[in-house]
Scaffold this motif. Structure first.
Motif, PDB file in Angstrom:
ATOM      1  N   GLY B  43       0.781  -1.237   0.000  1.00  7.81           N
ATOM      2  CA  GLY B  43       0.000   0.000   0.000  1.00  7.81           C
ATOM      3  C   GLY B  43       0.808   1.280   0.000  1.00  7.81           C
ATOM      4  N   TYR B  44       2.099   1.193  -0.315  1.00 11.39           N
ATOM      5  CA  TYR B  44       2.897   2.422  -0.341  1.00 11.39           C
ATOM      6  C   TYR B  44       2.720   3.085  -1.708  1.00 11.39           C
ATOM      7  CZ  TYR B  44       5.073   1.147   4.021  1.00 11.39           C
ATOM      8  OH  TYR B  44       5.290   0.850   5.328  1.00 11.39           O
ATOM      9  N   ALA B  45       1.717   3.943  -1.805  1.00 11.20           N
ATOM     10  CA  ALA B  45       1.336   4.466  -3.114  1.00 11.20           C
ATOM     11  C   ALA B  45       2.158   5.665  -3.535  1.00 11.20           C
ATOM     12  CB  ALA B  45      -0.152   4.849  -3.100  1.00 11.20           C
ATOM     13  N   MET B  46       2.998   6.174  -2.654  1.00 11.60           N
ATOM     14  CA  MET B  46       3.671   7.437  -2.982  1.00 11.60           C
ATOM     15  C   MET B  46       5.159   7.338  -2.717  1.00 11.60           C
ATOM     16  SD  MET B  46       2.691  11.115  -1.510  1.00 11.60           S
ATOM     17  CE  MET B  46       3.805  12.466  -1.585  1.00 11.60           C
ATOM     18  N   LEU B  47       5.934   7.696  -3.733  1.00 11.79           N
ATOM     19  CA  LEU B  47       7.383   7.782  -3.576  1.00 11.79           C
ATOM     20  C   LEU B  47       7.715   9.224  -3.195  1.00 11.79           C
ATOM     21  CD1 LEU B  47      10.188   6.235  -4.246  1.00 11.79           C
ATOM     22  CD2 LEU B  47      10.116   7.639  -6.292  1.00 11.79           C
ATOM     23  N   THR B  48       8.136   9.438  -1.952  1.00 13.34           N
ATOM     24  CA  THR B  48       8.387  10.829  -1.554  1.00 13.34           C
ATOM     25  C   THR B  48       9.780  11.277  -1.908  1.00 13.34           C
ATOM     26  OG1 THR B  48       9.036  10.102   0.629  1.00 13.34           O
ATOM     27  CG2 THR B  48       6.776  10.811   0.348  1.00 13.34           C
ATOM     28  N   ASN B  49      10.712  10.356  -1.910  1.00 13.28           N
ATOM     29  CA  ASN B  49      12.088  10.794  -2.014  1.00 13.28           C
ATOM     30  C   ASN B  49      12.923   9.718  -2.670  1.00 13.28           C
ATOM     31  OD1 ASN B  49      14.056  12.618  -1.651  1.00 13.28           O
ATOM     32  ND2 ASN B  49      14.081  12.547   0.572  1.00 13.28           N
ATOM     33  N   LEU B  50      13.774  10.155  -3.581  1.00 12.66           N
ATOM     34  CA  LEU B  50      14.703   9.226  -4.210  1.00 12.66           C
ATOM     35  C   LEU B  50      16.068   9.884  -4.124  1.00 12.66           C
ATOM     36  CD1 LEU B  50      14.169   7.544  -7.656  1.00 12.66           C
ATOM     37  CD2 LEU B  50      16.350   8.470  -7.031  1.00 12.66           C
ATOM     38  N   THR B  51      16.967   9.296  -3.382  1.00  9.46           N
ATOM     39  CA  THR B  51      18.269   9.927  -3.207  1.00  9.46           C
ATOM     40  C   THR B  51      19.358   8.954  -3.597  1.00  9.46           C
ATOM     41  OG1 THR B  51      18.373   9.191  -0.931  1.00  9.46           O
ATOM     42  CG2 THR B  51      17.503  11.374  -1.309  1.00  9.46           C
ATOM     43  N   ALA B  52      20.541   9.487  -3.811  1.00  5.33           N
ATOM     44  CA  ALA B  52      21.682   8.648  -4.157  1.00  5.33           C
ATOM     45  C   ALA B  52      22.822   8.967  -3.210  1.00  5.33           C
ATOM     46  CB  ALA B  52      22.107   8.901  -5.603  1.00  5.33           C
ATOM     47  N   VAL B  53      23.615   7.958  -2.908  1.00  2.00           N
ATOM     48  CA  VAL B  53      24.781   8.112  -2.051  1.00  2.00           C
ATOM     49  C   VAL B  53      25.969   7.550  -2.814  1.00  2.00           C
ATOM     50  CG1 VAL B  53      25.818   7.546   0.168  1.00  2.00           C
ATOM     51  CG2 VAL B  53      23.343   7.768  -0.021  1.00  2.00           C
ATOM     52  N   ASP B  54      27.019   8.315  -2.898  1.00  4.25           N
ATOM     53  CA  ASP B  54      28.210   7.837  -3.585  1.00  4.25           C
ATOM     54  C   ASP B  54      29.144   7.215  -2.567  1.00  4.25           C
ATOM     55  OD1 ASP B  54      30.271   7.293  -5.194  1.00  4.25           O
ATOM     56  OD2 ASP B  54      30.676   9.346  -5.819  1.00  4.25           O
ATOM     57  N   ASP B  55      29.250   5.909  -2.584  1.00  7.75           N
ATOM     58  CA  ASP B  55      30.147   5.200  -1.670  1.00  7.75           C
ATOM     59  C   ASP B  55      31.467   5.001  -2.410  1.00  7.75           C
ATOM     60  OD1 ASP B  55      31.432   3.608   0.094  1.00  7.75           O
ATOM     61  OD2 ASP B  55      29.723   2.287   0.483  1.00  7.75           O
ATOM     62  N   LEU B  56      32.311   5.982  -2.271  1.00  8.78           N
ATOM     63  CA  LEU B  56      33.531   6.015  -3.071  1.00  8.78           C
ATOM     64  C   LEU B  56      34.441   4.845  -2.727  1.00  8.78           C
ATOM     65  CD1 LEU B  56      34.970   7.854  -5.090  1.00  8.78           C
ATOM     66  CD2 LEU B  56      36.092   8.920  -3.163  1.00  8.78           C
ATOM     67  N   ALA B  57      34.528   4.519  -1.433  1.00 12.84           N
ATOM     68  CA  ALA B  57      35.482   3.496  -1.023  1.00 12.84           C
ATOM     69  C   ALA B  57      35.112   2.135  -1.612  1.00 12.84           C
ATOM     70  CB  ALA B  57      35.529   3.427   0.496  1.00 12.84           C
ATOM     71  N   ARG B  58      33.829   1.850  -1.729  1.00 17.31           N
ATOM     72  CA  ARG B  58      33.415   0.560  -2.302  1.00 17.31           C
ATOM     73  C   ARG B  58      33.193   0.637  -3.800  1.00 17.31           C
ATOM     74  NH1 ARG B  58      29.060  -1.213   2.042  1.00 17.31           N
ATOM     75  NH2 ARG B  58      30.427  -1.634   3.779  1.00 17.31           N
ATOM     76  N   GLY B  59      33.294   1.810  -4.344  1.00 20.22           N
ATOM     77  CA  GLY B  59      33.097   1.959  -5.778  1.00 20.22           C
ATOM     78  C   GLY B  59      31.668   1.706  -6.213  1.00 20.22           C
ATOM     79  N   GLU B  60      30.730   2.064  -5.349  1.00 23.28           N
ATOM     80  CA  GLU B  60      29.325   1.830  -5.690  1.00 23.28           C
ATOM     81  C   GLU B  60      28.511   3.086  -5.429  1.00 23.28           C
ATOM     82  OE1 GLU B  60      28.361  -1.414  -3.145  1.00 23.28           O
ATOM     83  OE2 GLU B  60      28.616  -2.903  -4.723  1.00 23.28           O
ATOM     84  N   ILE B  61      27.401   3.190  -6.128  1.00 24.28           N
ATOM     85  CA  ILE B  61      26.434   4.244  -5.824  1.00 24.28           C
ATOM     86  C   ILE B  61      25.181   3.560  -5.312  1.00 24.28           C
ATOM     87  CG2 ILE B  61      24.893   5.955  -6.831  1.00 24.28           C
ATOM     88  CD1 ILE B  61      27.146   6.859  -8.564  1.00 24.28           C
ATOM     89  N   GLU B  62      24.682   4.038  -4.195  1.00 24.61           N
ATOM     90  CA  GLU B  62      23.485   3.471  -3.618  1.00 24.61           C
ATOM     91  C   GLU B  62      22.328   4.424  -3.857  1.00 24.61           C
ATOM     92  OE1 GLU B  62      23.577   1.326   0.217  1.00 24.61           O
ATOM     93  OE2 GLU B  62      22.390   3.001   0.938  1.00 24.61           O
ATOM     94  N   VAL B  63      21.256   3.917  -4.392  1.00 23.09           N
ATOM     95  CA  VAL B  63      20.052   4.735  -4.588  1.00 23.09           C
ATOM     96  C   VAL B  63      19.033   4.293  -3.552  1.00 23.09           C
ATOM     97  CG1 VAL B  63      18.221   5.392  -6.172  1.00 23.09           C
ATOM     98  CG2 VAL B  63      20.524   5.071  -7.021  1.00 23.09           C
ATOM     99  N   VAL B  64      18.506   5.245  -2.813  1.00 19.95           N
ATOM    100  CA  VAL B  64      17.586   4.952  -1.716  1.00 19.95           C
ATOM    101  C   VAL B  64      16.207   5.471  -2.099  1.00 19.95           C
ATOM    102  CG1 VAL B  64      17.202   5.138   0.747  1.00 19.95           C
ATOM    103  CG2 VAL B  64      19.510   5.352  -0.157  1.00 19.95           C
ATOM    104  N   VAL B  93       9.640   4.692 -12.836  1.00 24.99           N
ATOM    105  CA  VAL B  93       8.613   5.658 -13.228  1.00 24.99           C
ATOM    106  C   VAL B  93       7.293   4.958 -13.523  1.00 24.99           C
ATOM    107  CG1 VAL B  93       7.988   7.383 -14.947  1.00 24.99           C
ATOM    108  CG2 VAL B  93      10.297   7.295 -14.089  1.00 24.99           C
ATOM    109  N   ALA B  94       7.387   3.740 -14.090  1.00 24.67           N
ATOM    110  CA  ALA B  94       6.149   3.013 -14.406  1.00 24.67           C
ATOM    111  C   ALA B  94       5.361   2.719 -13.145  1.00 24.67           C
ATOM    112  CB  ALA B  94       6.497   1.721 -15.139  1.00 24.67           C
ATOM    113  N   CYS B  95       6.049   2.588 -12.040  1.00 17.97           N
ATOM    114  CA  CYS B  95       5.400   2.240 -10.775  1.00 17.97           C
ATOM    115  C   CYS B  95       4.923   3.492 -10.046  1.00 17.97           C
ATOM    116  CB  CYS B  95       6.404   1.470  -9.937  1.00 17.97           C
ATOM    117  SG  CYS B  95       5.662   0.380  -8.761  1.00 17.97           S
ATOM    118  N   TRP B  96       5.831   4.443  -9.910  1.00 21.98           N
ATOM    119  CA  TRP B  96       5.500   5.716  -9.261  1.00 21.98           C
ATOM    120  C   TRP B  96       5.840   6.838 -10.244  1.00 21.98           C
ATOM    121  CZ3 TRP B  96       8.445   2.347  -5.855  1.00 21.98           C
ATOM    122  CH2 TRP B  96       7.690   1.819  -4.803  1.00 21.98           C
ATOM    123  N   PRO B  97       4.869   7.496 -10.861  1.00 15.68           N
ATOM    124  CA  PRO B  97       5.190   8.576 -11.816  1.00 15.68           C
ATOM    125  C   PRO B  97       6.025   9.672 -11.176  1.00 15.68           C
ATOM    126  CG  PRO B  97       2.877   7.961 -11.956  1.00 15.68           C
ATOM    127  CD  PRO B  97       3.435   7.214 -10.786  1.00 15.68           C
TER     128      PRO B  97
END
Ligand code: SF4
Lengths: 258, 152
Positions: B43-64, B93-97
């Motif tokens: 029932g989580y119908a709304m995406l309020t926030n989409l953020t990214a974290v650059d984890d430089l040491a692991r060489g990955e980007i995390e999207v939350v 986007v198809a899931c949460w415009p």
């Protein structure tokens, strides 16, 4: 002697002055600012116009909606790189004589966002500034003092010396464009995203709007590693532009991952 | 945590989808399935926030992804990681415009490509700009970094 003659004339209701003083008195008493604000400093600018400090006492309460009717541009706030071309364009549209007050740390140097990616590092890179008002934000009293300083500067001008009554024409200031690495003037990067300004600031109109010729940190001016290999010769982290605290302790999570 | 029930239901329903179930970190490929479950079943119908974290040491980007339910209840956050060298995640986007502008922001500033996004362009910076300034190795050579230049 002249004063005595003047006093004698005034007793008969005749007032004598010089054309320059009359002109300057008229201009200093009706410095109409352009009504536009860019960030938090604009709130203080609005407060300056309100009843408590009352800009109207100095004849500058008429915030004009059009640059064609304005004498003074108060650059109140953060000038982002995307906004910079519009600010220069507005300045070019103002009729001479025109004045600029750079209000706050952001407009003067980029302020708290100077090391960020998105802010112009000082409006004086693009247009000449008459009065700088320091502060973040400056109190309304400080802006008022800036205006009084400007009025003192206007009082000191001489009609036979100022550029705009001579036959030297005003020139438009070049409008920067948004390029691959930051703001560009004539195809040259002048304020890169990440880095330092590569252009010296303009002096005020009294000094004929020259560039001061002084770069900040000239020995440290560098562009991106991809553009300048002196950076790549340093340590690997620095070569990638990473500050040491970031390399050592990623996000302050309490321990390096390396 | 107050969102425990939803998180427990989520991990139990899709056991294979997780790279790290404890912190709700999904495999990139399973992200659309996770999102559909979160929206339709939880029932989580709304995406309020989409953020990214650059984890430089692991060489990955995390999207939350932060989602809330209009019916009330605790918000939920799930995430996905992608290598920074080729940062690429399926678009939600198809899931949460509402994800459209936020994915464009993550693309602009972090350089994460969202596959299936209808209009993936820069949103804050101008189109001609090269680079992604919120990445931690984006060249930062302002005054703050000059101060320590003699050390190391
Ligand atoms: S100088 Fe301070 S108050 Fe003024 S615009 Fe910048 S951040 Fe805002």
């Amino acid at each position: 002697m002249a004063t005595e003659a003047q006093l004698a004339a005034e007793r008969h209701g005749v007032f004598l002055t010089t054309v320059t003083r009359l002109y300057n008195w008229g201009r200093r008493s009706s410095v109409y600012p352009l009504s536009f604000g860019l960030a938090c400093c604009a709130i203080e600018m609005m407060a300056t116009g309100m009843a408590r400090v009352d800009l109207a006492r100095f004849g500058a309460e008429m915030f004009r909606a059009s640059p064609r009717q304005a004498d003074l541009m108060i650059v109140a706030g953060t000038v982002t790189k995307k906004m910079a071309p519009q600010v220069v364009r507005l300045y070019n549209q103002m009729p001479e004589p025109r004045y600029v007050i750079s209000m706050g740390a952001c407009a003067t140097s980029g302020g708290p966002f100077r090391d960020g990616y998105n802010v112009l590092r000082g409006i004086d890179l693009l247009i000449p500034v008459d009065v700088y008002v320091p502060g973040c934000p400056p109190r309304p009293e400080a802006l008022l003092h800036g205006l009084m300083t400007l009025q003192a500067q206007i009082d000191a001008q001489r009609l036979d010396a100022v550029r705009w009554y001579s036959d030297r024409e005003a020139r438009d200031h070049p409008v920067p464009s948004l390029g691959r690495h930051g703001l560009e003037l004539d195809g040259q990067t002048i304020d890169p995203v990440g880095g330092l300004p590569l252009l010296s600031p303009l002096t005020s109109p009294h000094a004929e709007e020259q560039r001061s010729g002084q770069l900040e940190h000239p020995q440290e001016i560098r562009l991106f590693p991809i553009m300048d290999d002196t950076v790549a010769r340093e340590t690997p982290w620095r070569a990638r532009g990473v500050a040491r605290e970031i390399a050592a302790d990623d996000l302050k999570r309490g321990g390096a991952h390396e | 945590m107050s969102d425990q029930p939803a998180a427990v239901r989520l991990t139990a329903a899709l056991p294979a989808a997780w790279r790290d179930a404890a912190r709700l970190e999904a495999h990139a490929a399973d992200l659309p399935a996770v999102a559909r479950f979160v929206r339709d079943r939880l029932g989580y119908a709304m995406l309020t926030n989409l953020t990214a974290v650059d984890d430089l040491a692991r060489g990955e980007i995390e999207v939350v992804y932060h989602v809330v339910s209009p019916a009330g209840g605790a918000p939920l956050a799930f995430r996905a990681r992608t290598p920074r060298a080729a940062a690429r995640l399926p678009s939600l986007v198809a899931c949460w415009p509402g994800a459209e502008l936020q994915e464009r922001e993550a693309y602009d500033l972090f350089g994460v490509t969202f596959d299936g996004h209808p209009d993936l362009r820069r949103i804050y910076l101008w189109d001609d700009f090269v680079g992604h300034p919120m990445r931690r190795d984006f060249p930062r050579q302002g005054d703050k970094y000059i101060a320590g230049a003699g050390e190391e």
